[in-house]
Design an enzyme around this catalytic site. Structure first.
Site, PDB file in Angstrom:
ATOM      1  N   ASP A 194       0.864  -1.181   0.000  1.00  0.00           N
ATOM      2  CA  ASP A 194       0.000   0.000   0.000  1.00  0.00           C
ATOM      3  C   ASP A 194       0.905   1.237   0.000  1.00  0.00           C
ATOM      4  O   ASP A 194       1.447   1.595  -1.047  1.00  0.00           O
ATOM      5  CB  ASP A 194      -0.944  -0.071   1.209  1.00  0.00           C
ATOM      6  CG  ASP A 194      -1.976   1.056   1.228  1.00  0.00           C
ATOM      7  OD1 ASP A 194      -2.229   1.649   0.175  1.00  0.00           O
ATOM      8  OD2 ASP A 194      -2.532   1.339   2.296  1.00  0.00           O
ATOM      9  N   LYS A 239      -1.496  -1.675  -4.518  1.00  0.00           N
ATOM     10  CA  LYS A 239      -2.288  -0.510  -4.909  1.00  0.00           C
ATOM     11  C   LYS A 239      -1.330   0.430  -5.625  1.00  0.00           C
ATOM     12  O   LYS A 239      -0.532   1.125  -4.980  1.00  0.00           O
ATOM     13  CB  LYS A 239      -2.902   0.160  -3.668  1.00  0.00           C
ATOM     14  CG  LYS A 239      -3.896  -0.730  -2.924  1.00  0.00           C
ATOM     15  CD  LYS A 239      -4.458  -0.036  -1.689  1.00  0.00           C
ATOM     16  CE  LYS A 239      -5.415  -0.940  -0.925  1.00  0.00           C
ATOM     17  NZ  LYS A 239      -5.832  -0.359   0.372  1.00  0.00           N
ATOM     18  N   ARG A 289     -10.200 -12.703   7.936  1.00  0.00           N
ATOM     19  CA  ARG A 289      -8.985 -13.315   7.381  1.00  0.00           C
ATOM     20  C   ARG A 289      -9.284 -14.660   6.733  1.00  0.00           C
ATOM     21  O   ARG A 289      -8.569 -15.120   5.861  1.00  0.00           O
ATOM     22  CB  ARG A 289      -7.934 -13.537   8.474  1.00  0.00           C
ATOM     23  CG  ARG A 289      -7.340 -12.271   9.062  1.00  0.00           C
ATOM     24  CD  ARG A 289      -6.070 -12.612   9.859  1.00  0.00           C
ATOM     25  NE  ARG A 289      -5.705 -11.586  10.816  1.00  0.00           N
ATOM     26  CZ  ARG A 289      -5.003 -10.486  10.520  1.00  0.00           C
ATOM     27  NH1 ARG A 289      -4.610 -10.267   9.291  1.00  0.00           N
ATOM     28  NH2 ARG A 289      -4.700  -9.617  11.460  1.00  0.00           N
TER      29      ARG A 289
HETATM   30  P1  5GP Z   1       1.773  -0.203   3.894  1.00  0.00           P
HETATM   31  O1  5GP Z   1       2.803  -0.255   4.995  1.00  0.00           O
HETATM   32  O2  5GP Z   1       2.283  -0.630   2.531  1.00  0.00           O
HETATM   33  O3  5GP Z   1       1.010   1.078   3.848  1.00  0.00           O
HETATM   34  O4  5GP Z   1       0.633  -1.193   4.291  1.00  0.00           O
HETATM   35  C1  5GP Z   1       0.903  -2.466   4.495  1.00  0.00           C
HETATM   36  C2  5GP Z   1      -0.030  -3.078   5.505  1.00  0.00           C
HETATM   37  O5  5GP Z   1      -1.224  -2.303   5.751  1.00  0.00           O
HETATM   38  C3  5GP Z   1      -0.486  -4.376   4.920  1.00  0.00           C
HETATM   39  O6  5GP Z   1       0.456  -5.394   5.214  1.00  0.00           O
HETATM   40  C4  5GP Z   1      -1.816  -4.545   5.581  1.00  0.00           C
HETATM   41  O7  5GP Z   1      -1.633  -5.131   6.835  1.00  0.00           O
HETATM   42  C5  5GP Z   1      -2.349  -3.135   5.746  1.00  0.00           C
HETATM   43  N1  5GP Z   1      -3.234  -2.755   4.618  1.00  0.00           N
HETATM   44  C6  5GP Z   1      -2.985  -1.890   3.616  1.00  0.00           C
HETATM   45  N2  5GP Z   1      -4.038  -1.815   2.770  1.00  0.00           N
HETATM   46  C7  5GP Z   1      -4.974  -2.661   3.257  1.00  0.00           C
HETATM   47  C8  5GP Z   1      -6.293  -3.034   2.820  1.00  0.00           C
HETATM   48  O8  5GP Z   1      -6.850  -2.605   1.802  1.00  0.00           O
HETATM   49  N3  5GP Z   1      -6.936  -3.951   3.603  1.00  0.00           N
HETATM   50  C9  5GP Z   1      -6.403  -4.472   4.738  1.00  0.00           C
HETATM   51  N4  5GP Z   1      -7.122  -5.358   5.403  1.00  0.00           N
HETATM   52  N5  5GP Z   1      -5.162  -4.146   5.174  1.00  0.00           N
HETATM   53  C10 5GP Z   1      -4.451  -3.246   4.437  1.00  0.00           C
END
Ligand code: 5GP
Ligand code: MG
Length: 192
Positions: free
Chosen positions: A112, A140, A174
């Protein structure tokens, strides 16, 4: 009874985005792509998987990788203990994996903003891995900085909040066998 009409079902409000069959098909091709890039002989590869969202993806992926491999698990937390103000994310090893000199594949559920993977990639590099590559089931596009990338991606998705297949909302969902979208009205607390 159809999922949409039975509020007792955990997924009564979840719209299917990527079906169980689509996930299974994609994981087989992703695994073939990954397997072609890692040594099958010798000591094989080391997987470092990020808890807890990657558990289902990890389980399916490794059973499609016909090679010698070891699995280490890490946890990334944004909050320290009972603190209520956000702390810089912190990585802890949940099961020790010796990554020094090893060809490492990091496995996570979703890329993300990239904060999680930036931390894990740096930790694995600092631990002396010989090579570091990353696979995520979902990405994303356009949200993470250019410096945080995944080498093997299952699906690119729109910037919506997804659950299922390991991904949770407030600890739930989950166990759904597919990736779904939870409408905003169903989300009242915070994601974990
Ligand atoms: P980042 O550090 O890349 O922003 O996000 C990573 C973590 O955020 C992912 O491993 C996940 O745990 C959570 N996350 C990000 N987007 C989503 C989403 O659309 N749904 C869910 N359930 N978790 C997300
Ligand atoms: Mg995660």
């Amino acid at each position: 009874m159809p999922a949409a009409t039975n509020p007792m079902r955990v997924d009564h409000a979840v719209e299917v985005l990527i079906s169980q069959t689509q996930i299974a098909t994609r994981i087989r091709s992703l695994a073939a792509e990954i397997a072609s890039q890692y040594p099958h002989a010798g000591d094989g590869m080391t997987i470092v998987s990020v808890l807890a969202g990657s558990i289902i993806f990890l389980g399916d992926l490794v059973r499609s990788l016909p090679m010698r491999l070891r699995i280490g698990l890490v946890t990334v937390s944004s909050y320290a203990g009972a603190a209520t103000t956000p702390m810089p994310p912190k990585l802890t090893w949940s099961s020790l994996a010796n990554v020094a000199g090893r060809d490492v594949l990091i496995v996570d559920d979703i890329l993300d903003t990239g904060g999680t993977l930036r931390l894990v990639q740096a930790a694995v590099r600092d631990a002396g891995a010989r090579s570091v590559r990353t696979t995520v089931l979902l990405r994303k596009p356009g949200k993470a900085p250019a410096s945080v990338t995944a080498d093997f991606v299952g699906f690119d998705i729109d910037d919506v909040f997804v659950v299922g297949y390991g991904l949770d909302y407030d600890g739930l969902y989950r166990n759904l066998p597919y990736i779904g979208v939870l409408p905003p009205r169903e989300r009242e607390g915070g994601a974990t």
